[in-house]
Design a protein around this motif. Structure first.
Motif, short mmCIF file in Angstrom:
data_model
loop_
_atom_site.label_atom_id
_atom_site.label_comp_id
_atom_site.label_asym_id
_atom_site.label_seq_id
_atom_site.Cartn_x
_atom_site.Cartn_y
_atom_site.Cartn_z
N ILE A 189 0.97 -1.41 -0.07
CA ILE A 189 -0.03 0.17 0.12
C ILE A 189 0.84 1.24 0.07
CG2 ILE A 189 -1.60 1.38 1.36
CD1 ILE A 189 -2.93 -1.49 2.28
N ILE A 190 2.06 1.15 0.82
CA ILE A 190 2.70 2.52 1.00
C ILE A 190 3.50 2.58 -0.28
CG2 ILE A 190 4.86 3.36 2.03
CD1 ILE A 190 3.35 1.97 4.81
N MET A 191 4.14 1.58 -0.94
CA MET A 191 4.90 1.82 -2.02
C MET A 191 4.02 2.20 -3.16
SD MET A 191 7.76 -1.31 -1.50
CE MET A 191 8.76 -0.67 -2.92
N ASN A 192 2.79 1.68 -3.24
CA ASN A 192 1.88 2.14 -4.33
C ASN A 192 1.32 3.33 -4.32
OD1 ASN A 192 1.01 0.96 -6.87
ND2 ASN A 192 -1.15 0.93 -5.97
N LEU A 193 1.58 4.07 -3.30
CA LEU A 193 0.81 5.45 -3.03
C LEU A 193 1.13 6.25 -4.21
CD1 LEU A 193 0.93 6.12 0.75
CD2 LEU A 193 -1.14 5.65 -0.62
N GLU A 194 2.56 6.15 -4.55
CA GLU A 194 2.93 7.27 -5.58
C GLU A 194 2.58 7.03 -6.93
OE1 GLU A 194 7.23 8.47 -6.76
OE2 GLU A 194 6.89 8.90 -4.80
N LYS A 195 2.63 5.47 -7.40
CA LYS A 195 2.39 5.04 -8.75
C LYS A 195 1.01 5.01 -9.01
CE LYS A 195 6.84 2.89 -9.21
NZ LYS A 195 7.72 2.01 -9.57
N ARG A 196 0.25 4.46 -7.94
CA ARG A 196 -1.33 4.15 -8.11
C ARG A 196 -1.56 3.04 -9.44
NH1 ARG A 196 -3.40 6.49 -3.95
NH2 ARG A 196 -3.19 8.68 -3.59
N ASN A 197 -0.79 2.08 -9.24
CA ASN A 197 -0.62 1.00 -10.26
C ASN A 197 -2.13 0.15 -10.18
OD1 ASN A 197 -0.37 -1.82 -11.23
ND2 ASN A 197 1.33 -0.90 -12.29
N GLN A 198 -2.83 0.06 -11.03
CA GLN A 198 -4.28 -0.52 -10.90
C GLN A 198 -4.28 -1.86 -10.71
OE1 GLN A 198 -7.24 1.08 -10.75
NE2 GLN A 198 -5.89 2.90 -10.66
N PHE A 199 -3.03 -2.65 -11.39
CA PHE A 199 -3.02 -4.13 -11.13
C PHE A 199 -2.66 -4.40 -9.47
CE2 PHE A 199 -0.11 -8.02 -11.20
CZ PHE A 199 -1.34 -8.88 -11.59
N THR A 200 -1.77 -3.40 -9.01
CA THR A 200 -1.33 -3.66 -7.65
C THR A 200 -2.46 -3.48 -6.71
OG1 THR A 200 0.94 -3.02 -7.98
CG2 THR A 200 0.19 -2.94 -5.80
N LEU A 201 -3.46 -2.25 -6.99
CA LEU A 201 -4.47 -2.04 -6.27
C LEU A 201 -5.49 -3.13 -6.17
CD1 LEU A 201 -5.27 1.71 -7.06
CD2 LEU A 201 -4.27 0.77 -5.14
N ASN B 147 -12.45 2.31 -2.30
CA ASN B 147 -11.87 3.61 -1.82
C ASN B 147 -10.51 3.14 -1.40
OD1 ASN B 147 -14.34 4.93 -1.90
ND2 ASN B 147 -15.13 4.41 0.14
N ILE B 148 -9.82 2.10 -1.45
CA ILE B 148 -8.46 1.60 -1.38
C ILE B 148 -7.83 2.10 -2.42
CG2 ILE B 148 -6.62 0.31 -0.87
CD1 ILE B 148 -8.64 -1.42 0.93
N ASN B 149 -7.25 3.10 -2.94
CA ASN B 149 -6.47 3.60 -4.10
C ASN B 149 -5.30 4.28 -3.73
OD1 ASN B 149 -8.05 5.81 -3.58
ND2 ASN B 149 -9.13 5.84 -5.23
#
Length: 108
Positions: free
Chosen positions: A27-39, A106-108
């Motif tokens: 979650i923390i590492m994806n905050l910046e990129k907002r990769n949809q696959f990871t989300l 809402n988790i994005n």
């Protein structure tokens, strides 16, 4: 989704399935990129964590055998979900996977 999006998010998607700590790291590492696959996979794991807590509560307070059955269902969902992440697929876990995407949008 684009192949580049999936390739970029694969590592964090897999990390999200490695315990609660892995979920937080993803979650923390994806905050910046907002990769949809990871989300997508973060939402799946978040739902699986809730299922795990539920199965533990059922095992402790309701019925040990029923709680164990819920735990096996949760573990099977986890195996299917991490396999989906490794295979670079947007494949929700059976029964609850689509609901997890809806409930945790809402988790994005």
């Amino acid at each position: 989704m684009q192949d580049s999006t999936i390739k970029e998010g694969k590592k964090l998607a897999i990390i999200s399935y490695i315990t609660f700590v892995g979920l937080i790291i993803a979650i923390i590492m994806n905050l910046e990129k907002r990769n949809q696959f990871t989300l997508f996979h973060i939402r799946q794991m978040f739902g699986l964590m809730i299922m795990l807590v539920f199965s533990n509560l059922v095992e402790q307070y309701v019925n040990s055998l029923l709680g164990t059955a819920f735990w096996i269902i949760t573990f099977t969902g986890w195996v299917l979900a991490i396999y989906s992440a490794i295979k670079e697929q947007y494949k929700p876990i059976p029964v609850f996977g689509e609901k997890f995407q809806e409930w945790f949008k809402n988790i994005n």
